[in-house]
Design a protein around this motif. Sequence first.
Motif, PDB file in Angstrom:
ATOM      1  N   MET A  56       0.825  -1.202   0.000  1.00  0.00           N
ATOM      2  CA  MET A  56       0.000   0.000   0.000  1.00  0.00           C
ATOM      3  C   MET A  56       0.865   1.260   0.000  1.00  0.00           C
ATOM      4  N   VAL A  57       0.243   2.377  -0.371  1.00  0.00           N
ATOM      5  CA  VAL A  57       0.903   3.671  -0.316  1.00  0.00           C
ATOM      6  C   VAL A  57      -0.095   4.699   0.211  1.00  0.00           C
ATOM      7  N   VAL A  58       0.403   5.596   1.058  1.00  0.00           N
ATOM      8  CA  VAL A  58      -0.416   6.666   1.626  1.00  0.00           C
ATOM      9  C   VAL A  58      -0.080   7.958   0.899  1.00  0.00           C
ATOM     10  N   ARG A  59      -1.117   8.672   0.522  1.00  0.00           N
ATOM     11  CA  ARG A  59      -0.933   9.930  -0.217  1.00  0.00           C
ATOM     12  C   ARG A  59      -1.575  11.062   0.583  1.00  0.00           C
ATOM     13  N   LEU A  60      -0.758  12.038   0.990  1.00  0.00           N
ATOM     14  CA  LEU A  60      -1.232  13.151   1.797  1.00  0.00           C
ATOM     15  C   LEU A  60      -1.002  14.464   1.049  1.00  0.00           C
ATOM     16  N   PRO A  61      -2.059  15.193   0.720  1.00  0.00           N
ATOM     17  CA  PRO A  61      -1.893  16.470   0.023  1.00  0.00           C
ATOM     18  C   PRO A  61      -1.119  17.482   0.862  1.00  0.00           C
ATOM     19  N   ARG A  62      -0.311  18.274   0.190  1.00  0.00           N
ATOM     20  CA  ARG A  62       0.423  19.357   0.824  1.00  0.00           C
ATOM     21  C   ARG A  62      -0.312  20.694   0.724  1.00  0.00           C
ATOM     22  N   LEU A  63      -1.243  20.790  -0.227  1.00  0.00           N
ATOM     23  CA  LEU A  63      -1.910  22.053  -0.526  1.00  0.00           C
ATOM     24  C   LEU A  63      -3.372  22.006  -0.116  1.00  0.00           C
ATOM     25  N   PRO A  64      -3.969  23.149   0.226  1.00  0.00           N
ATOM     26  CA  PRO A  64      -5.360  23.173   0.689  1.00  0.00           C
ATOM     27  C   PRO A  64      -6.348  22.529  -0.274  1.00  0.00           C
ATOM     28  N   GLY A  65      -6.122  22.681  -1.571  1.00  0.00           N
ATOM     29  CA  GLY A  65      -7.048  22.101  -2.540  1.00  0.00           C
ATOM     30  C   GLY A  65      -6.844  20.615  -2.783  1.00  0.00           C
ATOM     31  N   GLY A  66      -5.851  20.025  -2.130  1.00  0.00           N
ATOM     32  CA  GLY A  66      -5.523  18.632  -2.391  1.00  0.00           C
ATOM     33  C   GLY A  66      -6.568  17.635  -1.951  1.00  0.00           C
ATOM     34  N   ALA A  67      -7.360  18.006  -0.949  1.00  0.00           N
ATOM     35  CA  ALA A  67      -8.390  17.078  -0.481  1.00  0.00           C
ATOM     36  C   ALA A  67      -9.398  16.797  -1.585  1.00  0.00           C
ATOM     37  N   ARG A  68      -9.700  17.809  -2.391  1.00  0.00           N
ATOM     38  CA  ARG A  68     -10.634  17.596  -3.503  1.00  0.00           C
ATOM     39  C   ARG A  68     -10.058  16.583  -4.485  1.00  0.00           C
ATOM     40  N   GLN A  69      -8.743  16.623  -4.712  1.00  0.00           N
ATOM     41  CA  GLN A  69      -8.125  15.674  -5.629  1.00  0.00           C
ATOM     42  C   GLN A  69      -8.227  14.250  -5.085  1.00  0.00           C
ATOM     43  N   ILE A  70      -8.004  14.091  -3.793  1.00  0.00           N
ATOM     44  CA  ILE A  70      -8.144  12.770  -3.180  1.00  0.00           C
ATOM     45  C   ILE A  70      -9.575  12.271  -3.327  1.00  0.00           C
ATOM     46  N   GLU A  71     -10.541  13.127  -3.055  1.00  0.00           N
ATOM     47  CA  GLU A  71     -11.950  12.746  -3.177  1.00  0.00           C
ATOM     48  C   GLU A  71     -12.299  12.367  -4.608  1.00  0.00           C
ATOM     49  N   THR A  72     -11.748  13.108  -5.581  1.00  0.00           N
ATOM     50  CA  THR A  72     -11.997  12.791  -6.995  1.00  0.00           C
ATOM     51  C   THR A  72     -11.448  11.411  -7.338  1.00  0.00           C
ATOM     52  N   GLU A  73     -10.218  11.135  -6.929  1.00  0.00           N
ATOM     53  CA  GLU A  73      -9.625   9.823  -7.202  1.00  0.00           C
ATOM     54  C   GLU A  73     -10.420   8.702  -6.554  1.00  0.00           C
ATOM     55  N   GLN A  74     -10.796   8.913  -5.298  1.00  0.00           N
ATOM     56  CA  GLN A  74     -11.507   7.860  -4.572  1.00  0.00           C
ATOM     57  C   GLN A  74     -12.870   7.572  -5.203  1.00  0.00           C
ATOM     58  N   ARG A  75     -13.519   8.591  -5.723  1.00  0.00           N
ATOM     59  CA  ARG A  75     -14.841   8.396  -6.317  1.00  0.00           C
ATOM     60  C   ARG A  75     -14.764   7.825  -7.721  1.00  0.00           C
ATOM     61  N   LEU A 103      -6.485  17.881   6.256  1.00  0.00           N
ATOM     62  CA  LEU A 103      -7.118  17.486   5.000  1.00  0.00           C
ATOM     63  C   LEU A 103      -7.449  15.991   4.981  1.00  0.00           C
ATOM     64  N   ARG A 104      -8.350  15.633   4.068  1.00  0.00           N
ATOM     65  CA  ARG A 104      -8.547  14.221   3.769  1.00  0.00           C
ATOM     66  C   ARG A 104      -7.322  13.686   3.031  1.00  0.00           C
ATOM     67  N   TRP A 105      -7.077  12.396   3.172  1.00  0.00           N
ATOM     68  CA  TRP A 105      -5.912  11.771   2.570  1.00  0.00           C
ATOM     69  C   TRP A 105      -6.303  10.364   2.124  1.00  0.00           C
ATOM     70  N   GLY A 106      -5.477   9.741   1.309  1.00  0.00           N
ATOM     71  CA  GLY A 106      -5.869   8.471   0.724  1.00  0.00           C
ATOM     72  C   GLY A 106      -4.858   7.354   0.927  1.00  0.00           C
ATOM     73  N   VAL A 107      -5.368   6.131   0.917  1.00  0.00           N
ATOM     74  CA  VAL A 107      -4.534   4.927   0.928  1.00  0.00           C
ATOM     75  C   VAL A 107      -4.846   4.159  -0.352  1.00  0.00           C
ATOM     76  N   TYR A 108      -3.800   3.746  -1.048  1.00  0.00           N
ATOM     77  CA  TYR A 108      -3.941   3.092  -2.346  1.00  0.00           C
ATOM     78  C   TYR A 108      -3.109   1.824  -2.383  1.00  0.00           C
TER      79      TYR A 108
END
Length: 303
Positions: A56-75, A103-108
Amino acid sequence: MSPSAKMHADELDIDIDTELVRRLIAEQFPEWTELAVTRVASAGTDNAMYRLGEDMVVRLPRLPGGARQIETEQRWLPRLAPELPLAVPVPLAMGEPGRGYELRWGVYRWLDGDNTYDAPLTELTDAAVELGRFVATLRRVDAVGGPVSFRGGPVGAQDVDVRKAIEDLGADGTHDPALATAAWKHTLSLPQWEAAPVWLHGDLLPGNLLATAGRLTAVIDFGALGVGDPAADALPAWALFSSGTREVFREAGEFDEVVWERGRGWALCFGLTAEHYYRGGRNPVLAEVGHRAVEEALADFGA
């Protein structure tokens, strides 16, 4: 790039490191607490990446808008992946803010391979075909309800930044300002996309492509994923491929002439602004990728 090094003024005011990742995992996914956490070296500037165990890999956004990117990928990635001819990230879980991280973050699922900047492709013709088929297939997937990609609109929206980059990079002799200005003006004169929005990855740079033994195997980092004009997905024609394989990519990607020329405009835009922003040691990898994209785009325009 070190875990605490900042590339952007609006980055989060918290050091993202292995201890933070361990605490987040222990609090939100205790079943994974005993797994090793190891930083993944990357020239990327928007996310911090940590390997979790072997798979697995954990992805944590560094920028305020990054949570939206995580949500987009997850959906959207689970819906798109079955249609696509190359491997893409598989979302396994989405983490919530905590432990001072806001922020929200993802596991892949971990994807094997090296990015194609660190380990350049050796089978370029095959890669041109495979990546072209990838973007053409992605474009055909039903785009109803998809989010708008930040590279899915007119490239002319970047006019001020591009002209400033041309001025500064021309003044120090990095690029020919007259040729760059002519190429940019040509881009601005092109007809815009008027058909229905289609899917695009939006960020097909060498660091977002994985290879094994010199062959393209996966596409990663779907933070720019969305719908709009597909022209930005022609970017690797100049950022990755060269004159010998560019037309192979174009044919496989099913780009018509006007979309292709707008794509060259995106390569010019990305390259100029990336080199202008990241040069001088801020991020040598992205500065070099940007420089190459500009040189290839200008040579193609002037041919």
